[in-house]
Design a protein around this motif. Structure first.
Motif, PDB file in Angstrom:
ATOM      1  N   LEU A 187      59.737  51.810  45.294  1.00  0.00           N
ATOM      2  CA  LEU A 187      60.842  50.885  45.466  1.00  0.00           C
ATOM      3  C   LEU A 187      60.930  49.949  44.260  1.00  0.00           C
ATOM      4  N   VAL A 188      62.145  49.686  43.765  1.00  0.00           N
ATOM      5  CA  VAL A 188      62.295  48.701  42.698  1.00  0.00           C
ATOM      6  C   VAL A 188      62.617  47.323  43.270  1.00  0.00           C
ATOM      7  N   ARG A 189      63.163  47.298  44.479  1.00  0.00           N
ATOM      8  CA  ARG A 189      63.390  46.035  45.168  1.00  0.00           C
ATOM      9  C   ARG A 189      63.302  46.303  46.665  1.00  0.00           C
ATOM     10  N   HIS A 190      63.008  45.245  47.418  1.00  0.00           N
ATOM     11  CA  HIS A 190      62.775  45.415  48.848  1.00  0.00           C
ATOM     12  C   HIS A 190      63.214  44.149  49.576  1.00  0.00           C
ATOM     13  N   TRP A 191      64.071  44.329  50.575  1.00  0.00           N
ATOM     14  CA  TRP A 191      64.609  43.264  51.423  1.00  0.00           C
ATOM     15  C   TRP A 191      65.370  42.227  50.609  1.00  0.00           C
ATOM     16  N   ASP A 192      64.655  41.281  49.954  1.00  0.00           N
ATOM     17  CA  ASP A 192      65.361  40.255  49.183  1.00  0.00           C
ATOM     18  C   ASP A 192      64.661  39.913  47.869  1.00  0.00           C
ATOM     19  N   ALA A 193      63.804  40.809  47.396  1.00  0.00           N
ATOM     20  CA  ALA A 193      63.063  40.520  46.167  1.00  0.00           C
ATOM     21  C   ALA A 193      62.908  41.792  45.336  1.00  0.00           C
ATOM     22  N   TRP A 194      63.003  41.624  44.020  1.00  0.00           N
ATOM     23  CA  TRP A 194      62.710  42.720  43.094  1.00  0.00           C
ATOM     24  C   TRP A 194      61.196  42.824  42.930  1.00  0.00           C
ATOM     25  N   LYS A 195      60.699  44.032  42.817  1.00  0.00           N
ATOM     26  CA  LYS A 195      59.270  44.259  42.643  1.00  0.00           C
ATOM     27  C   LYS A 195      58.839  43.843  41.233  1.00  0.00           C
ATOM     28  N   ASP A 196      57.679  43.162  41.166  1.00  0.00           N
ATOM     29  CA  ASP A 196      57.146  42.776  39.858  1.00  0.00           C
ATOM     30  C   ASP A 196      55.781  43.391  39.602  1.00  0.00           C
ATOM     31  N   GLY A 197      55.391  44.372  40.407  1.00  0.00           N
ATOM     32  CA  GLY A 197      54.115  45.048  40.214  1.00  0.00           C
ATOM     33  C   GLY A 197      53.001  44.557  41.106  1.00  0.00           C
ATOM     34  N   ARG A 198      53.200  43.424  41.789  1.00  0.00           N
ATOM     35  CA  ARG A 198      52.148  42.909  42.662  1.00  0.00           C
ATOM     36  C   ARG A 198      52.195  43.560  44.040  1.00  0.00           C
ATOM     37  N   ARG A 199      51.042  43.568  44.694  1.00  0.00           N
ATOM     38  CA  ARG A 199      50.892  44.061  46.054  1.00  0.00           C
ATOM     39  C   ARG A 199      50.210  42.985  46.907  1.00  0.00           C
ATOM     40  N   SER A 200      50.500  43.020  48.194  1.00  0.00           N
ATOM     41  CA  SER A 200      49.824  42.115  49.124  1.00  0.00           C
ATOM     42  C   SER A 200      48.494  42.746  49.507  1.00  0.00           C
ATOM     43  N   HIS A 201      47.396  42.157  49.050  1.00  0.00           N
ATOM     44  CA  HIS A 201      46.064  42.712  49.295  1.00  0.00           C
ATOM     45  C   HIS A 201      45.273  41.850  50.276  1.00  0.00           C
ATOM     46  N   LEU A 202      44.286  42.483  50.883  1.00  0.00           N
ATOM     47  CA  LEU A 202      43.498  41.854  51.940  1.00  0.00           C
ATOM     48  C   LEU A 202      42.199  41.306  51.354  1.00  0.00           C
ATOM     49  N   LEU A 203      42.005  40.002  51.498  1.00  0.00           N
ATOM     50  CA  LEU A 203      40.824  39.322  50.973  1.00  0.00           C
ATOM     51  C   LEU A 203      39.953  38.850  52.131  1.00  0.00           C
ATOM     52  N   VAL A 204      38.651  39.052  52.015  1.00  0.00           N
ATOM     53  CA  VAL A 204      37.689  38.564  53.006  1.00  0.00           C
ATOM     54  C   VAL A 204      36.747  37.603  52.297  1.00  0.00           C
ATOM     55  N   LEU A 205      36.455  36.463  52.919  1.00  0.00           N
ATOM     56  CA  LEU A 205      35.546  35.499  52.312  1.00  0.00           C
ATOM     57  C   LEU A 205      34.802  34.732  53.393  1.00  0.00           C
ATOM     58  N   PRO A 206      33.603  34.242  53.079  1.00  0.00           N
ATOM     59  CA  PRO A 206      32.845  33.457  54.052  1.00  0.00           C
ATOM     60  C   PRO A 206      33.557  32.146  54.355  1.00  0.00           C
ATOM     61  N   LEU A 207      33.482  31.720  55.594  1.00  0.00           N
ATOM     62  CA  LEU A 207      34.146  30.478  55.980  1.00  0.00           C
ATOM     63  C   LEU A 207      33.496  29.271  55.315  1.00  0.00           C
ATOM     64  N   ASP A 208      32.186  29.338  55.105  1.00  0.00           N
ATOM     65  CA  ASP A 208      31.487  28.176  54.544  1.00  0.00           C
ATOM     66  C   ASP A 208      31.477  28.176  53.022  1.00  0.00           C
ATOM     67  N   GLY A 209      32.279  29.029  52.413  1.00  0.00           N
ATOM     68  CA  GLY A 209      32.396  29.023  50.960  1.00  0.00           C
ATOM     69  C   GLY A 209      31.885  30.303  50.339  1.00  0.00           C
ATOM     70  N   GLY A 210      32.464  30.670  49.240  1.00  0.00           N
ATOM     71  CA  GLY A 210      32.073  31.902  48.559  1.00  0.00           C
ATOM     72  C   GLY A 210      33.279  32.579  47.953  1.00  0.00           C
ATOM     73  N   GLU A 211      33.026  33.559  47.128  1.00  0.00           N
ATOM     74  CA  GLU A 211      34.096  34.248  46.432  1.00  0.00           C
ATOM     75  C   GLU A 211      34.806  35.231  47.361  1.00  0.00           C
ATOM     76  N   PRO A 212      36.117  35.326  47.253  1.00  0.00           N
ATOM     77  CA  PRO A 212      36.843  36.299  48.074  1.00  0.00           C
ATOM     78  C   PRO A 212      36.587  37.721  47.594  1.00  0.00           C
ATOM     79  N   VAL A 213      36.538  38.645  48.537  1.00  0.00           N
ATOM     80  CA  VAL A 213      36.381  40.059  48.224  1.00  0.00           C
ATOM     81  C   VAL A 213      37.675  40.771  48.583  1.00  0.00           C
TER      82      VAL A 213
END
Length: 699
Positions: free
Chosen positions: A188-214
């Protein structure tokens, strides 16, 4: 429904619901003002209920309109499960939303207080909110693991980046470039109301008490959750908290025409890439674990490429992967659902005969029991107070009320209203009474509709008609309080309002929904014509000589189709973001699975299917005055469709007007634009229906 599969609970709250829907006779009609678009935007909108771990309190979100800033602002609220002590928990100029309880009784939520949306934490018993995450990118879709040690969020990243800073650096570099061009190698070059810029929505997991996201989806050309409407319901942690399950579709050349979403599981520490749990070529989504962790329930469609296929509830053994379709014999699409604590029952919503109702499903047998109806049930939850009776908690709205929180017993009885956010506002408003009706539509099959009377209708007077046509086309005008197409706005302006769930509508069985495929202008048009004829015969106080038809999206297509195929049916038409030319629509829209399924293939494979009901081929028969409305950011039905409609009208000298929003998408979302939309639409209806100017103002 099959009688052997669905039984009505003896405790269904018919009497209570009837009382809720009854007209407020304690106030004289003359002492109240008819409902207007301004009233619509002034309503406080309740969403996202979350029950505390001890079952005693409910956190929820309230959205209020800031007219001066021309936006909505959200805050967190609390109320007891008994309805006592409702109070605002947060009050900040930024938006606070998406509350999630921690096992220790504190609340996490998302907020833009720091300048970008991050995770915050607050003690509901007192104290200030504190920031939990401070990532270089905004986050969304907050999910907490069962232990309370980890959280999952999503962020827009470049899939091949090693970390979030890499994405930030690329965005900064792009902003500094003089050239603005982008290169695309696939849809897709555009979707719903936005043109694609190469980014994707990715899933990040991180400790609640602090730490780097994975980034547990790092390197994948895919979005979690799905776009444009997916949310945290597509993500869940495993019972141990060391893994995360989510719905995802791999990107690539087929993304624009594929509905192949599968469930994946990934270790929460990112030590291995995600692996697929399902290989269904159609849509799998909404993973939910049973209380004992032994079963993963999820929703699945059967037919690839068909977004409106029936969502069946599937039970998967978490150990051996064996599966059982629980609702195969129930001809309804399951919506939101959750397990009872003992795992023997699932509570679920489903569209059914013009409403969204709450049902109980027996896990062993698949037996379905109706629990709550009388409107649109939203976000059902279970409240199990330590020292009290377990109860169901849910939002409920209908054609005379916005969403409020309610509770009921586990068999659907003893319905209690827990919140009354808009009670004072509603007490001063005069609504139109409403009723559901049915008639013999196409092929004499039963079709349902809703009639809303003009506010304060007087016996002996005749009233013009606003004939609303829903979009989708696989959709429904159900018994809810809609914030874009609310029939009470027209009732308040002096119109009778009719809404018909024609062939193709959802909530009446899958065969009824499927019947519109390759027949956009056939059965639905017959249903609309027969429905209007029945209404005019049954309700002689409706003046069929003063009638206007209005629709958006597919409803806008039907307005264009009516213009040629039912040219003498109406005094005026309103077309919002409607399809004009099926051929160009196919080549310009973004999600190609819609036209390919509904018109029987690609345009070059089946041109006759696309052209059979193409409004552009019949414009020489148009003569009815039409208002055309369009948002520039609508990439589902692009702006050229509206321009084509307006050109055809203007070139033939047909009275017409074009309302254009450069900053709106397929919907109209800002308060100022929403008020203008209603003002222009009601003025158009008043001009052509002959209603007096005072009633036609509507604001």
């Amino acid at each position: 429904m099959k009688a052997a599969l669905v039984s009505s609970s003896l405790a269904v709250t018919a009497l209570v619901v009837a009382a809720l829907l009854a007209p407020a006779s304690s106030l004289a009609a003359e002492a109240r003002e008819p409902f207007t678009a301004r009233h619509l935007w002034e309503m406080e909108r309740l969403s996202s209920p979350a029950v505390s771990p001890d079952g005693s309190r409910i956190a929820f979100v309230v959205r209020a309109t800031d007219f001066e800033a021309d936006r909505g602002r959200t805050d967190l609220w609390l109320v007891g499960v008994d309805g006592r002590d409702p109070r605002r928990l947060t009050s900040h100029e930024a938006s606070d939303h998406s509350p999630v309880w921690l096992p220790d009784g504190r609340l996490l939520f998302l907020s833009s207080r720091s300048g970008s949306t991050q995770v915050w934490r607050i003690d509901p018993d007192g104290g200030e909110a504190s920031q939990v995450t401070d990532l270089p990118l905004a986050v969304g879709n907050l999910v907490v693991d069962p232990t309370g040690e980890r959280i999952a969020v999503t962020a827009e990243v470049f899939a091949d980046c090693e970390d979030l800073d890499c994405t930030v650096a690329r965005l900064d570099a792009a902003a500094e470039r003089a050239a603005s061009g982008r290169i695309y190698d696939e849809l897709l070059v555009r979707h719903w109301d936005a043109w694609k810029d190469g980014r994707r929505s990715h899933l990040l997991v991180l400790p609640l008490d602090g730490g780097e996201p994975v980034d547990v989806t790092r390197g994948l050309d895919a979005d979690v959750p799905s776009k444009p409407f997916g949310g945290p319901e597509e993500i869940t942690f495993t019972p141990s908290g060391d893994g995360v399950v989510f719905a995802m579709r791999q990107g690539g050349r087929e993304e624009a025409w594929s509905t192949d979403f599968d469930l994946y599981v990934a270790p929460a520490d990112g030590s291995a890439p995600p692996r697929p749990l399902t290989d269904n070529p159609a849509w799998d989504t909404h993973p939910v674990f049973s209380p004992d962790g032994g079963t993963l329930a999820y929703l699945a469609m059967e037919r690839p490429g068909y977004e409106s296929d029936r969502l069946r509830l599937v039970l998967r053994d978490w150990q051996d992967g064996s599966e059982r379709i629980l609702t195969e014999a129930w001809d309804r699409s399951v919506g939101e659902f959750f397990f009872a604590p003992d795992g023997t029952t699932i509570y679920a919503t489903a569209q059914d005969i013009g409403e969204v109702k709450l049902f109980r499903i027996d896990v062993a047998t698949g037996q379905v029991t109706l629990l709550v109806d009388g409107g649109h049930v939203r976000s059902p939850r279970l409240a199990s107070p330590i020292d009290g009776e377990a109860r169901l908690v849910f939002g409920l709205d209908h054609l005379k009320s916005p969403v409020e929180l309610y509770s009921a017993t586990l068999d659907g009885g003893d319905l209690r209203q827990l919140t009354d956010l808009n009670g004072e506002r509603l007490s001063g408003i005069l609504f139109g009474d409403y009723e559901q009706f049915q008639f013999a539509g196409w092929n004499d099959e039963t079709v349902y509709g809703w009639l809303v009377e003009p506010a304060g209708r007087r016996p002996g007077e005749r009233y013009p008609l606003a004939f609303l046509i829903h979009g989708g086309p696989q959709g429904s005008f159900d018994n809810d309080f809609h914030y874009r197409w609310n029939p009470q706005v027209y009732a308040g302006a002096g119109y009778a309002v009719v809404m018909i769930d024609f062939h193709g509508s959802t909530g009446y069985g899958q065969a009824f929904t499927d019947s519109i495929n390759d027949d956009w202008g056939g059965k639905p048009l017959v249903d609309l014509q027969r429905g209007l004829a029945v209404v005019l015969e049954r309700y002689p106080w409706i003046d069929g000589e003063r009638a206007c038809a209005l629709g958006a999206s597919y409803g806008g297509f039907m307005v264009n189709w009516i213009a040629s195929q039912w040219a003498d049916g109406f005094d005026c038409l309103v077309n919002h973001d409607g399809v004009f030319d099926n051929r160009m629509m196919y080549f310009a829209t973004e999600e190609l699975w819609f036209p390919e399924w509904d018109h029987g293939g690609t345009y070059w494979e089946n041109p006759a299917g696309h052209e059979r009901h193409n409004p552009a081929l019949h414009v020489e028969r148009w003569k009815t005055p039409m208002l055309v409305v369009q948002g520039e950011l609508d990439y589902r039905v692009p702006v050229t469709q509206a321009l084509g409609t307006f050109t055809a009208l203007q070139r033939q000298g047909i009275p017409s007007r074009f309302l254009y929003f450069p900053d709106e998408n397929h919907w109209v979302l800002s308060p100022a634009n929403g008020l203008l939309w209603h003002e222009v639409v009601l003025d158009w209806l008043a001009r052509w229906s002959g209603i007096d100017e005072e009633k036609g103002e509507g604001l």
